[in-house]
Design an enzyme around this catalytic site. Structure first.
Site, PDB file in Angstrom:
ATOM      1  N   ASN A  19       1.051  -1.116  -0.082  1.00  0.00           N
ATOM      2  CA  ASN A  19       0.082   0.022  -0.143  1.00  0.00           C
ATOM      3  C   ASN A  19       0.850   1.278  -0.093  1.00  0.00           C
ATOM      4  OD1 ASN A  19      -1.670  -1.983   2.285  1.00  0.00           O
ATOM      5  ND2 ASN A  19      -2.324  -1.655   0.306  1.00  0.00           N
ATOM      6  N   ILE A  57       1.415   6.787  -0.768  1.00  0.00           N
ATOM      7  CA  ILE A  57       0.454   6.079   0.027  1.00  0.00           C
ATOM      8  C   ILE A  57      -0.979   5.902  -0.244  1.00  0.00           C
ATOM      9  CG2 ILE A  57      -0.270   5.863   2.584  1.00  0.00           C
ATOM     10  CD1 ILE A  57       2.000   8.055   3.129  1.00  0.00           C
ATOM     11  N   CYS A  58      -1.479   4.612  -0.229  1.00  0.00           N
ATOM     12  CA  CYS A  58      -2.799   4.464  -0.306  1.00  0.00           C
ATOM     13  C   CYS A  58      -3.500   4.317   1.007  1.00  0.00           C
ATOM     14  CB  CYS A  58      -3.000   3.257  -1.420  1.00  0.00           C
ATOM     15  SG  CYS A  58      -4.613   2.691  -1.652  1.00  0.00           S
ATOM     16  N   LEU A  59      -4.276   5.186   1.427  1.00  0.00           N
ATOM     17  CA  LEU A  59      -5.060   4.933   2.549  1.00  0.00           C
ATOM     18  C   LEU A  59      -6.347   5.779   2.454  1.00  0.00           C
ATOM     19  CD1 LEU A  59      -4.935   4.251   5.524  1.00  0.00           C
ATOM     20  CD2 LEU A  59      -3.757   6.323   6.099  1.00  0.00           C
ATOM     21  N   ARG A  71      -7.670  10.104   1.137  1.00  0.00           N
ATOM     22  CA  ARG A  71      -8.221  10.221  -0.407  1.00  0.00           C
ATOM     23  C   ARG A  71      -9.139  11.395  -0.301  1.00  0.00           C
ATOM     24  NH1 ARG A  71      -9.705   4.609  -2.135  1.00  0.00           N
ATOM     25  NH2 ARG A  71      -7.784   4.232  -1.230  1.00  0.00           N
TER      26      ARG A  71
END
Lengths: 186, 99
Positions: free
Chosen positions: A106, A113-115, A119
């Site tokens: 992630n 960062i993918c959180l 978003r």
């Protein structure tokens, strides 16, 4: 009697009229008041694995979050996140990146960062940033990427996720290699 | 009075002071967006009260009118309530300032 519906309409027109005027000073004050309220709350409730560092104590808008995971694949590492609070906070989420190179489904190697909480554009709007969220939610979210929120099914670093699916042992080897090379105390 | 013999207790009121306060009636104390009490104004305003009112959504969540307007004006909000993420719309009946 006070009528909400009427007030909603009045205010909507007023807002449009004043939209053209610059509102920098206002934005500054909003941002700093919410932030001033948030810091004491944050200090008292940081998870044990987290630490916050300000390069400049007077600058509330830029700081570093240091996460030392107590469990999981990344245990033993020290991960530094850069957190920037935009001027439109809290209508917009903080901007976060990971400064420590790591092998994680992630987080990309260059720190993206993918959180969900970070978003701004969320496809279904059931997730993503909301102005009732706080820095505490962000800190907990980031530190949980090493534990509860670790998600191999929705990867940003697709290679890392595939690596785990194909050869979990080799994935762990690479994670540890990265931890030893990049995520140690100076 | 403890006994019914009220005539023995002759009270003459010389002066009385009345104190009133107003309050927004909501299930929450403060606006979740700016974290100020509803009885205080939003961060963009200087004076609380009718000029900076509280707004109630059909989902029964409360915010300062100015705070929720600022949020739903933001395209990214998709006009959803910040708390429950249902479509935001204001309650039909007017809320009142209760004395």
């Amino acid at each position: 009697m006070f009528k909400l519906q009427q007030k909603v309409k009045e205010e909507a027109t007023k807002r449009e009229e004043s939209a053209a005027k610059p509102t920098f000073s206002k934005m500054m004050s909003v941002r700093s008041t919410r932030l001033t309220k948030e810091y004491p709350e944050l200090d008292g409730s940081l998870p044990g694995s987290c630490e916050i560092e300000h390069d400049d104590a007077n600058d509330l808008r830029n700081f570093k979050l240091i996460v030392r995971p107590a469990e999981g694949y990344w245990k033993g590492g020290k991960f530094v996140f850069d957190i920037k609070i935009p001027s439109e906070y809290n209508m917009k989420p903080p901007l976060c990146s990971c400064l420590t190179k790591l092998w994680h489904p992630n987080i990309t190697e260059d720190g993206k960062i993918c959180l969900s909480v970070l978003r701004e554009n969320s496809l279904d709007a059931s997730l993503g940033w909301s102005p009732v969220r706080t820095l505490k939610d962000v800190v907990i979210g980031l530190s949980s990427l090493f534990t509860d929120l670790l998600n191999f099914d929705d990867p940003l670093n697709v290679q890392a996720a595939e690596h785990f699916a194909l050869d979990p042992d080799d994935f762990v080897r690479k994670v540890t290699e990265y931890v030893n090379s990049y995520a140690q105390d100076d | 009075m403890a006994n019914n013999d009220a005539a023995d207790f002759d009270v003459k009121i010389i002066k009385w002071n009345v104190v009133a306060f107003w309050k927004w009636i909501a299930s929450e104390e403060e606006c979740g967006i700016c974290r100020f009490e509803f009885e205080a104004c939003c961060p963009d305003c200087r004076l609380p009260g009718e000029s900076c009112p509280m707004a109630e959504g059909k989902c029964h969540h409360y915010f300062h009118l100015h705070c929720i307007q600022k949020w739903i004006k933001n395209v990214q909000s998709k006009r959803k309530c910040p708390l429950c993420r249902q479509d935001w719309s204001y309650v039909e009946d007017s809320s009142e300032i209760v004395l």
